[in-house]
Design an enzyme around this catalytic site. Structure first.
Site, PDB file in Angstrom:
ATOM      1  N   SER A  73      -7.216 -56.702  -2.125  1.00 36.12           N
ATOM      2  CA  SER A  73      -7.452 -58.076  -2.572  1.00 36.12           C
ATOM      3  C   SER A  73      -8.883 -58.531  -2.277  1.00 36.12           C
ATOM      4  O   SER A  73      -9.541 -58.014  -1.364  1.00 36.12           O
ATOM      5  CB  SER A  73      -6.482 -59.027  -1.886  1.00 36.12           C
ATOM      6  OG  SER A  73      -5.168 -58.586  -2.079  1.00 36.12           O
TER       7      SER A  73
HETATM    8  N1  SAM Z   1      -2.946 -56.315   1.104  1.00 35.34           N
HETATM    9  C1  SAM Z   1      -3.497 -55.228   0.352  1.00 35.34           C
HETATM   10  C2  SAM Z   1      -4.865 -54.847   0.851  1.00 35.34           C
HETATM   11  O1  SAM Z   1      -5.409 -55.526   1.706  1.00 35.34           O
HETATM   12  O2  SAM Z   1      -5.377 -53.829   0.384  1.00 35.34           O
HETATM   13  C3  SAM Z   1      -3.594 -55.486  -1.117  1.00 35.34           C
HETATM   14  C4  SAM Z   1      -2.286 -55.299  -1.726  1.00 35.34           C
HETATM   15  S1  SAM Z   1      -2.209 -55.095  -3.442  1.00 35.34           S
HETATM   16  C5  SAM Z   1      -2.853 -56.559  -4.079  1.00 35.34           C
HETATM   17  C6  SAM Z   1      -0.459 -55.262  -3.625  1.00 35.34           C
HETATM   18  C7  SAM Z   1       0.321 -54.086  -3.119  1.00 35.34           C
HETATM   19  O3  SAM Z   1       1.692 -54.441  -3.204  1.00 35.34           O
HETATM   20  C8  SAM Z   1       0.169 -52.848  -3.969  1.00 35.34           C
HETATM   21  O4  SAM Z   1      -0.282 -51.794  -3.163  1.00 35.34           O
HETATM   22  C9  SAM Z   1       1.590 -52.592  -4.495  1.00 35.34           C
HETATM   23  O5  SAM Z   1       1.887 -51.219  -4.596  1.00 35.34           O
HETATM   24  C10 SAM Z   1       2.437 -53.269  -3.448  1.00 35.34           C
HETATM   25  N2  SAM Z   1       3.792 -53.625  -3.860  1.00 35.34           N
HETATM   26  C11 SAM Z   1       4.231 -54.144  -5.023  1.00 35.34           C
HETATM   27  N3  SAM Z   1       5.552 -54.352  -4.970  1.00 35.34           N
HETATM   28  C12 SAM Z   1       5.960 -53.968  -3.727  1.00 35.34           C
HETATM   29  C13 SAM Z   1       7.210 -53.942  -3.050  1.00 35.34           C
HETATM   30  N4  SAM Z   1       8.310 -54.363  -3.640  1.00 35.34           N
HETATM   31  N5  SAM Z   1       7.226 -53.484  -1.804  1.00 35.34           N
HETATM   32  C14 SAM Z   1       6.130 -53.053  -1.184  1.00 35.34           C
HETATM   33  N6  SAM Z   1       4.918 -53.034  -1.761  1.00 35.34           N
HETATM   34  C15 SAM Z   1       4.838 -53.503  -3.015  1.00 35.34           C
END
Ligand code: SAM
Length: 669
Positions: A62
Site C-alpha cells: 500500500s
Molecule cells: N499490508 C500490505 C503491505 O503492507 O504490503 C498490503 C496488502 S495488499 C494491498 C492486500 C493483500 O490482501 C494482498 O496481498 C492480498 O493477497 C491479500 N488478501 C486478499 N484477500 C485476502 C484474504 N481473504 N485473506 C488474506 N489475505 C487476503
C-alpha cells in the site's frame, strides 16, 4: 543520514505531515521501518514514492500515506493485540509491530505469506506472527483483538471479524460494492452487541477474496467478463472511429463539425517528444484557423519564449524588449524542433494574408518556468518607460536573484526559513505595473500586455517554487491555475481589441495530463486539477478536449531532469491499458469521437477505467508501469481521442538546420 533515511524523512514530512497526519506514535513507527526492504528489488528507487507498488502474486504494497492513515485510525496502545488481514509484503505489519504488543497477520497467497514471514524475521520483528490462510475468517485462537486492520476491499464487513473484535476495539476496513473502489470504514465495538461505524473517505484497494469477501470465482468471473469484453472492444473502437492513412491526407471535415462553434479546442499529446502529435496538432490548428477563424494559439511554453514566435509570425521587427535566447532552457526539443519550425513558417505566411493587426493569429506561452527571463523583460521595459519604478522593481526582484541559476532551490530555503520569502516583493511590483496600466498603455498596448504577463508570471512562479517543496498537488494546481489565468488574460486582451467577443477563439497545445479533464483520472484523488477541467467548468460544451495516444515507436526524452535529449524506444503498451485496446484495432491511425460517439456501446465499454500512458520530458521504460501509467476513464477525460499506432521522435533544431534564417528567427540556438 543515509539515502533511504533521507527519503523516509522526506516522505514523513511531505506525504504524511503535510497532509495533516500528525500522530507522533504513528510517524515514529513509520520512521523506524525500512520500506525499501519490502518492495521488489527493481522498484527500490520508488520505495518512498507517494504511491502503492506492485509485489508478487499481482498484489500491492500500500501507499505509505494509506498505511499511516489506517494505523492512526486504529488508535493503538502499546499493550494492544492487533489482527491484520492482507499481509502482502509485511510492511504494514512491521509498522503495527513498532507500536503494538502483538501483531497477527494473515495472507491468502502462500508465496507472499512465506516471504513476508522471512523478511520480518530477518528485520528482527519478534512480535509478529504470519499465517497463510483466509483472513476473512480471522484467527480465532488469538481473538479477541484490540484492533483489526483489513488491507483489501470486500463487499461487506465480515461478521466473523466483528465477533473477534474486543469490546472497545477498533476495526479499519475498505468496503465497497465494486471490486476496485471502496470507502474506508472504522468500526468501534461499543458493547457485546453494539457497533458504531464511521466513513473515513474513498480508497482503492485490491479485492478481499475469501469466505466473507469476494468469491474467488466472482473475481475470476469478473476477470473473464472483462477479458471477453476486451476481445470485442477493439472491434467496437474500429467501427466507431474514422481511419486515416497519413496526416497530410486525413479528412478533418467531420471533426470540424463536431467542434462546431467551440471557443476553445484543447489538443493534447501523450509525450513531449513525438513528431506525429505535433504535426497532427498543426494540421488541425491550420484548419481551425482557416475554416473557423481561430486566432489564438496558446501552448505549454514559457511566456517570454513564445513571445518571440508571436513577434516573428506577426512580421514585426526584432523587439529589444523580448527575452534573450528563447527556447534554450531544458527541454529545448519541446519547441525548438522541426515540426514547430514548419508550423511557425506557415503561421507567418498566413498572417501576411491578414491586414488588420488585431485579427492576426497570435502565439502565446502559458507556462511559468521563466522566472528570471521574465524578470529581465520587466526590468528592461520599466527602465525604458519609467526608470524610477524600474529602480524600485530591481531592488525588489533582487530578493530572488541569489537563486537565478536554480530557482527550485529558492523554494527549499524559503520553506526551511533559511532565507526570507520574496512574495511581498514580487506582488508589489505586479501591483505597481497594474496600477500604471493607463499611463503605460498609452505608449504601446501590446508591449504593456507582454510586460504585465511577465510580471504576473514572476509572482506566480515565486509561489510555485515555494509550494513545490511541501505539496506536490498544490504546486501542480498552481501551475495549471496560472496557465488557465494566462489563457483568460489573453482572451480578454484579444476580445478588448475585437468587434465581437465570439470572434476570439483559442487552440491550446499541452500534454494530455493538462488538457484531459483531471476529474476523470487518478489525479483527482490527489486533489489535482488541470486546465482541461477548468476549461470545461467555465466553458462547458464550448471547450472541446482532444487526447492523443500511441503504442510503440520512438520518442525524444531525457532520462532525468536537465539531462540530454535521447531518442528512446517506446515500449509496446500495457495489457490493461486503453493503448492496448487501440493497438488491437485492425487499423493504424484513427480519430475516435467520444462526446458524440458513433456507437453508445463503445463509449459505455470505454468508460470503465483502464491504464493510460503519459510520457513527459523524462521517459523511463524500465519502470514504465510505475512512472508512466495512471488510471483514467477515457470518454470522461476527452471529447475525442486521436491514435497513431506507431510514432517517431521529434527532430530537434540544430545550428546547422537553421542556417540562413533571418534575425527575427524565434529560436535561440
Ligand atoms: N499490508 C500490505 C503491505 O503492507 O504490503 C498490503 C496488502 S495488499 C494491498 C492486500 C493483500 O490482501 C494482498 O496481498 C492480498 O493477497 C491479500 N488478501 C486478499 N484477500 C485476502 C484474504 N481473504 N485473506 C488474506 N489475505 C487476503
Amino acid at each position: 543520514m543515509g539515502k533511504f533515511e533521507d527519503l523516509r524523512q522526506q516522505m514523513i514530512d511531505y506525504q504524511l505531515e503535510m497532509r495533516g497526519l500528525r500522530d507522533k506514535t504513528v510517524l515514529d513507527a513509520v520512521k523506524a521501518v525500512p520500506r525499501e526492504e519490502f518492495v521488489p528489488t527493481e522498484l527500490v528507487e520508488f520505495a518512498y514514492s507517494d504511491t502503492p507498488l506492485p509485489i508478487e502474486a499481482s498484489q500491492t504494497i500500500s501507499q505509505p500515506y494509506i498505511v499511516a492513515l489506517m494505523t492512526a485510525a486504529l488508535e493503538l496502545k502499546p499493550e494492544d493485540k492487533v489482527l491484520e488481514v492482507g499481509t502482502g509484503s509485511g510492511y504494514a505489519a512491521a509498522v503495527l509491530a513498532e507500536i503494538a504488543n502483538e501483531v497477527y497477520t494473515i495472507e491468502r497467497h502462500r508465496i507472499l505469506a512465506d516471504s513476508a514471514r522471512e523478511r520480518l524475521e530477518k528485520l528482527g520483528y519478534k512480535n509478529v506472527k504470519v499465517l497463510h490462510g483466509d483472513g476473512t475468517l480471522g484467527w480465532p485462537e488469538h481473538a479477541p483483538f484490540d484492533a483489526i486492520i483489513v488491507a483489501a476491499g470486500g463487499p461487506d464487513v465480515p461478521e466473523t471479524l466483528k465477533e473477534q473484535l474486543a469490546v472497545g476495539g477498533r476495526m479499519v476496513i475498505p468496503v465497497g460494492s465494486s471490486l476496485h473502489t471502496q470507502k474506508l470504514v472504522r468500526i468501534r465495538r461499543i458493547s457485546e452487541t453494539k457497533f458504531e461505524e464511521e466513513d473515513l473517505g474513498s480508497v482503492r484497494f485490491v479485492p478481499l477474496v475469501g469466505a466473507a469477501g469476494w468469491e474467488d470465482e466472482t473475481a475470476t468471473k469478473a476477470a473473464e467478463t472483462i477479458a471477453k469484453a476486451e476481445a470485442t472492444l477493439p472491434e467496437l473502437v474500429y467501427e466507431s472511429s474514422e481511419h486515416f492513412s497519413s496526416i497530410d491526407e486525413v479528412n478533418l471535415d467531420k471533426l470540424m463539425e463536431r467542434i462546431g462553434d467551440s471557443k476553445l479546442v484543447l489538443l493534447g499529446e501523450a509525450s513531449h517528444g513525438t513528431a506525429e502529435f505535433y504535426d497532427m496538432r498543426a494540421r488541425i490548428t491550420k484548419e481551425l484557423i482557416e475554416k473557423k477563424g481561430f486566432n489564438v494559439i496558446a501552448v505549454e511554453a514559457d511566456w517570454p519564449d513564445a513571445a518571440h514566435i508571436d513577434n516573428y509570425i506577426k512580421g514585426n521587427e526584432p523587439d529589444p524588449l523580448l527575452s534573450k535566447e528563447p527556447f534554450s532552457r531544458f527541454p529545448t526539443w519541446m519547441w525548438a524542433n522541426h515540426s514547430v519550425l514548419e508550423f511557425t513558417h506557415w503561421l507567418k505566411q498566413h498572417n501576411q494574408t491578414i491586414t488588420a493587426a488585431n485579427q492576426k493569429v497570435g502565439f502565446y506561452g502559458l507556462d511559468l518556468y521563466s522566472l528570471f527571463s521574465s524578470i529581465d523583460v520587466v526590468l528592461e521595459y520599466l527602465q525604458k518607460v519609467d526608470p524610477k519604478t524600474a529602480e524600485i522593481a530591481r531592488t525588489r526582484y533582487g530578493c530572488l536573484m541569489p537563486w537565478a541559476s536554480e530557482p527550485a532551490l529558492y523554494g527549499q530555503v524559503a520553506l526551511t526559513k533559511q532565507y526570507r520569502e520574496c512574495e511581498q516583493d514580487v506582488v508589489s511590483t505586479l501591483q505597481d505595473i497594474l496600477e500604471k496600466r493607463i499611463e503605460y498603455t498609452r505608449a504601446d498596448g501590446d508591449k504593456y500586455f507582454n510586460v504585465q504577463q511577465n510580471a504576473r508570471l514572476v509572482a506566480n512562479a515565486e509561489r510555485y517554487y515555494r509550494t513545490m517543496y511541501y505539496a506536490e498537488a498544490n504546486s501542480w494546481n498552481q501551475r495549471d491555475q496560472h496557465m488557465f489565468e494566462t489563457l483568460e488574460a489573453i482572451l480578454d486582451y484579444r476580445e478588448s481589441h475585437s468587434n465581437n467577443v465570439d470572434d476570439v477563439k483559442a487552440v491550446i497545445w499541452e500534454h494530455n495530463s493538462h488538457i484531459g479533464d483531471a476529474r476523470a483520472t487518478q489525479m483527482s484523488a490527489r486533489g489535482e486539477l488541470n486546465i482541461g477541467q477548468l476549461s470545461r467548468e467555465k466553458y462547458g460544451e464550448k471547450a472541446y478536449l482532444i487526447g492523443f495516444g500511441t503504442d510503440h515507436g520512438t520518442v525524444a526524452a531525457a532520462s532525468e531532469w536537465g539531462g540530454p535529449m535521447e531518442v528512446k524506444q517506446v515500449q509496446p503498451s500495457h495489457i490493461d491499458s486503453y493503448e492496448r485496446v487501440c493497438h488491437e484495432t485492425p487499423t493504424d491511425n484513427f480519430l475516435l469521437p467520444l462526446r458524440q460517439a458513433y456507437n453508445p456501446e463503445t463509449k459505455k465499454r470505454l468508460l470503465v477505467e483502464r491504464l493510460e500512458r503519459a510520457i513527459g520530458v523524462i521517459y523511463r521504460p524500465d519502470t514504465e508501469l510505475q512512472s508512466h501509467y495512471f488510471y483514467a476513464s477515457l470518454p470522461r477525460q476527452f471529447d475525442e481521442y486521436i491514435w497513431f499506432d506507431e510514432t517517431n521522435a521529434v527532430k530537434p533544431l540544430t545550428k546547422e538546420s537553421v542556417k540562413g534564417l533571418p534575425d527575427t528567427f524565434p529560436f535561440g540556438l
